[in-house]
Every structure is written in structure tokens, then in C-alpha cells.
Motif scaffolding. Sequence first.
Motif, PDB file in Angstrom:
ATOM      1  N   UNK A   1      38.542  39.791  40.500  1.00 30.24           N
ATOM      2  CA  UNK A   1      39.386  39.166  39.748  1.00 30.24           C
ATOM      3  C   UNK A   1      38.603  38.903  38.398  1.00 30.24           C
ATOM      4  N   UNK A   2      37.245  39.149  38.477  1.00 29.54           N
ATOM      5  CA  UNK A   2      36.283  39.204  37.148  1.00 29.54           C
ATOM      6  C   UNK A   2      36.347  40.413  36.734  1.00 29.54           C
ATOM      7  N   UNK A   3      36.257  41.400  37.524  1.00 29.20           N
ATOM      8  CA  UNK A   3      35.985  42.952  36.765  1.00 29.20           C
ATOM      9  C   UNK A   3      37.170  43.579  37.519  1.00 29.20           C
TER      10      UNK A   3
ATOM     11  N   UNK B   1      24.090  44.242  32.415  1.00 26.40           N
ATOM     12  CA  UNK B   1      23.658  43.210  31.592  1.00 26.40           C
ATOM     13  C   UNK B   1      25.113  42.889  30.534  1.00 26.40           C
ATOM     14  N   UNK B   2      25.916  44.036  30.415  1.00 28.40           N
ATOM     15  CA  UNK B   2      26.849  43.805  29.367  1.00 28.40           C
ATOM     16  C   UNK B   2      28.086  43.116  30.166  1.00 28.40           C
ATOM     17  N   UNK B   3      28.213  43.573  31.665  1.00 28.75           N
ATOM     18  CA  UNK B   3      29.366  43.024  32.581  1.00 28.75           C
ATOM     19  C   UNK B   3      28.808  42.350  33.543  1.00 28.75           C
TER      20      UNK B   3
ATOM     21  N   UNK C   1      34.784  31.119  45.998  1.00 29.01           N
ATOM     22  CA  UNK C   1      33.428  31.322  45.449  1.00 29.01           C
ATOM     23  C   UNK C   1      33.087  32.673  45.154  1.00 29.01           C
ATOM     24  N   UNK C   2      33.864  33.530  45.504  1.00 26.73           N
ATOM     25  CA  UNK C   2      33.574  35.094  45.123  1.00 26.73           C
ATOM     26  C   UNK C   2      34.692  35.496  44.306  1.00 26.73           C
ATOM     27  N   UNK C   3      34.640  36.065  43.014  1.00 30.11           N
ATOM     28  CA  UNK C   3      35.353  36.500  42.318  1.00 30.11           C
ATOM     29  C   UNK C   3      36.200  37.820  42.893  1.00 30.11           C
ATOM     30  N   UNK C   4      37.356  37.697  43.917  1.00 31.19           N
ATOM     31  CA  UNK C   4      37.813  38.620  44.566  1.00 31.19           C
ATOM     32  C   UNK C   4      39.190  38.032  45.147  1.00 31.19           C
TER      33      UNK C   4
END
Length: 587
Positions: free
Chosen positions: A211-213, A151-153, A262-265
Motif C-alpha cells: 500500500x505504500x509502494x 534512500x529515495x523510496x 502496522x505493515x503497509x500491505x
Amino acid sequence: MAGFTMRLTIFHKLLGAFLLVIAPLFAIGYLLYEQGADAVRSEISESMRTKVHFYVDSLEREIKRIGVLQQEYVLDRDLSDLSVWNPALSDLQRTQAIQRVYERLSLMQHSSKYIAETSVYIPAIGASVSTGSYYDNDSEGFYTRLDEHYCEHPASIVLYEGELFMIQRYPAPGLAHEPNFLLVNRLSKAFIQEELRQFGSATTEVVLIGTDTEWAVSNISLSDSRFADNAPPDWLTSGSEGFRAERIDEIKVILAWETAANVPMALMMIEPEHVTLGPLQRFKYWLLVLFVVSLLVIASFSIGLIKLIHEPLKKIVVAFRSVEKGNLDIIVGRRSNDEFKYLYTQFNSMIVQLKKLIREIYEHQYRLQRSELKLLQSQINPHFLYNSFFILNEMAEVEDLPKLKVFTRHLGRYFHFITRHGRDEVSLNEELAFTSAYIQIQLIRFGDRITVEIGEMPESCRDLMVPRIMLQPLVENAFKYGVEPMEKEGQIKIGFMLEDDIFVIRVEDNGDQMTKLRLAELQESLRIHTELAESTGLINVHSRLLLKYGEGSGATLTSGERGGLRVELRIPLTEDHSEHSKISEVT
């Protein structure tokens, strides 16, 4: 002294002539070297970008597929009962619902090698159902902490306690403090790392990074990785790709990357520059050495010019002509340790590299075909599945148990074969048995509207090993596009024959939908390997046969004698279509 004139001997003339010739040749050679170096750099960058794009594209499709499975699971009725109506369920109903949830979780886990464990946490029962431990009351509060972290990330792929998770929370974060359930797929970092090892080489580092975490998986230990802090570089943006030179830890590297759209990687391939471009520098030094040695050879052996130069040149010309005719198994050798031995060594090295490049291209095509085969195996036609269930329902309603037993036996054989991934090739007998199961299912569905005639297979060809799922797509096309639209008297004929050293499989229908224009379009799609939506299976079979057997094999399309489409698969039986290694030496 006044009448002294310098006497120019043949030796001097030869030496002067060679000096005049070798100077511009050396300059030209250096220019060619510079052009070759630029070409090598371009080829290396293109090769690295191609590899990175292939893997990122494959992994992105798999991650998206897993995400779609998770989203579809939100509508699961048993999950809804356990998470919302749990107090109203009896112990037996609750146990049966948990068992069904476990079975579906197992199916989800086994649908992808990237999934190490699948679980669902249901706060209403205070426990989780997992493929690893079946039923766990979450006494340590792992899923509660995982939910708080998510929920936080919130992210497509979450890093928590050193593991990677794909999470589906219902309701979504922000809509409810506590979820009805939390669907969790733990990704297999070990499997991803092993794939990265196979994708890279001993000197190449391959890093898959979020790329997002801040998470990363490398083909080497992250403690040794140049991206140990997991932080994505600033120049990584969504949908970007490129090739650049970097200095990391005082080491010059060549880096190719691509971020998924489409996928943060993102995937990065890192190669030390001295590994990829070092041979070019050595070639430059060898070019200088060759120039110096050539001067000594000219001065020492001008008298034996014909013997020392003409014969070796003739030998290398013969070798090049042999290569020009397609012989890549030739090796040239020389006993004398002179400049021509170096030239021959470079020639042999060139042949080895050329064969290696051809083999890499072949393997790349082979992996693509394998991927298409796996995709073909995994794509169970939904209409075929729906129709099968409707037929089962009708048989059950009328209590037609004999026909029901036959139908379920054929259906089981069909799905057992199509979901088995152990082998890429099967015997022709097994392939025909699988196709026969499919035919029997369709005949039960269509009744007397359609008849299928299967010819006798030559006994010598029953054990012939062929690519899997080769015949069934042809029969499926005949049903779907040939005879299914017909109200009666639909006919499909399957024949086998030997034509010299070619084994031919023929599938023909009497459908009335095949126009000359449509036939021409299909023939053209086979020629250029265009993947038309309604004939993907046929083109896949044609491409795999071409890749395995080469020219002279594959599918041909013609109009049948009965008005429909005739498809013929041609499989060469000669040894010329197998790989052989035969090394010849020019002496």
C-alpha cells in the motif's frame, strides 16, 4: 341443457386441492429462497473476511518479527568492528568476524520461510556477506544501487528489480550519505505465491499488495492478474477491511480485503460472482421447474397419491431423523426418476456440504493449533536460556568437566527436540526422553533443593503417538510455579497409569503457592480456553488433546496430596476417537 350440472370427481377435488396448496407453498418457497440467498451471501462474505483476516494477521506478525530481528542486528559487535574499525583489524580478526556474521545471517534466514536470502553489505570492506554467496565484493554495484533506491523510496518492504526486500540501513536514510552497513532480507516471492495458492482455490484470485509502494504477489501469474499494474486501489487504507462487489474487466466479482494495521500491505480475495452465486440462480430455476412438474404429477398420479407421496416422505423423514441423531454418513436413494429423486439429491448434497463445512471448521481449528504449537516451539524461555548460560559459566570457572559434559549433553538434546519441526507427533517414549533432558538441566541448576520422581511407564504405551511438547510444559509449570519458590525439599512426581481405555499422565508438585482461588481460576481457564499469560503452555496442551481425541481427553487440575497442583492428561485409547467413514443407505 338447463338441468346440466358439472360433476366434480375426486380427481377434480384432489387436483383443485393440490393447486390451492401448491400455490401458497410455491410463494413461501420463493420467499425462503430469497432469504436463503441473502443468508448465503452473508456466509460467503463472512467466510472470505475470516480467511483474509487470518492470513493477514499471521503474515503481519511474521513481517514484524523479521523487522525486530533486523533492528536488533544493528547492535552486532562484529558488524560494528567490520564497518568502523576495519583498518585496525588483522586479517585473522577480519576473517573470524566475517565468519561469525555469516553464521548469524544464516540463523536469521532459517528463522523464517519467508526469507529467501539474508545479506549485509559493508562499504568499509567493499563487500557483502550473504547466505547465498558467502562473500562478494559487489563488483556490479548491486548493493550501492539498492541503497540509493532505498534512500529515495524508504519502505518496510521494498520492490527492486522484481524482488521484494526488507532493509535495515545504519545510519538511517538522511543521517549519512553512505551507510556503515546495509542489512538486506530478500523475501521469497515463490513461497508467498505458493501459500496464496493453498489459501485460495482454482477460481479464486488472492493478491498480496503493497500500500505504500507498488508491488504485488498473486496466486496466479501477474500477467493474468486483475491487478497486474501493482497499483493499490484508492479504497485501500491502513487498518481497513471490508467486502464489496466490483466489476473488473467486465466481470462481476466479489472482493474481500483487509489491510494490515502496522505493515503497509493488504490482502485481497477475488471470486467471480457467477462461481459463488451461480448455484443460487440455478436453484431458482429448479424451483420453477419443480412447480411445473408438480402440476403434471398431480394431474397424472392423483389416484396413486398415497403410494407416490406418502412412502417417499416417510423415507425422507427417516433420513432427517437419522441426521438429527448425528448420523451424517447417510445417503438416500430412489430408483424412480421423479421429483423425490431431485429432493433426495438435494438432501444428499446438503449432507455433503454440511460435512464439508464441519471438516473446514475442524481444519481451521487444527491449523490454529498447529500455529500455536509452532509458536510454542519457537518461544524459548529467556530465563531458562539465561540460567543455562550462567550454569555453564560457573562450571567452566570451577572446571567441573564431568558435570559440564552431562549438562551440555542434556541441553543439546533439549534444543534439538524443541527446534525440530518435522513431525507433529512423537512416541511417548521420545516425549519422555525430551522431558527428562529438561528435568536433568533443572536438577543441575537447583541441586538438592528439588527432587523429581518419574514412575514406570506401561510397556504397551511406550510407542503411543502423542502430540509433540505435551509433557514438558506441565513439568515446566511445576518447576516455575510450584517448587522453585521453595527453599528446600521441593518435590515433583510424574506418574503413568491405565484406567480402562484411558491412558493417564500425572504431574504433581508439593508447592505451597496454589490457593483454592488460584486453582479455580486455572480450572475455569481450561473450561473456556482462556489464555492466561502464565499458563499458555498448559492450555495449549489441553486444546491440542481435545482437538485430536475429542471429549473425554485433555487436562484436569486438582489439588495434590502434598499440597501443590496435580495435573492429569487423559488420552483415550479406543478406536471411537479416530475418524472412520461408514456410509449407510436408507432403502
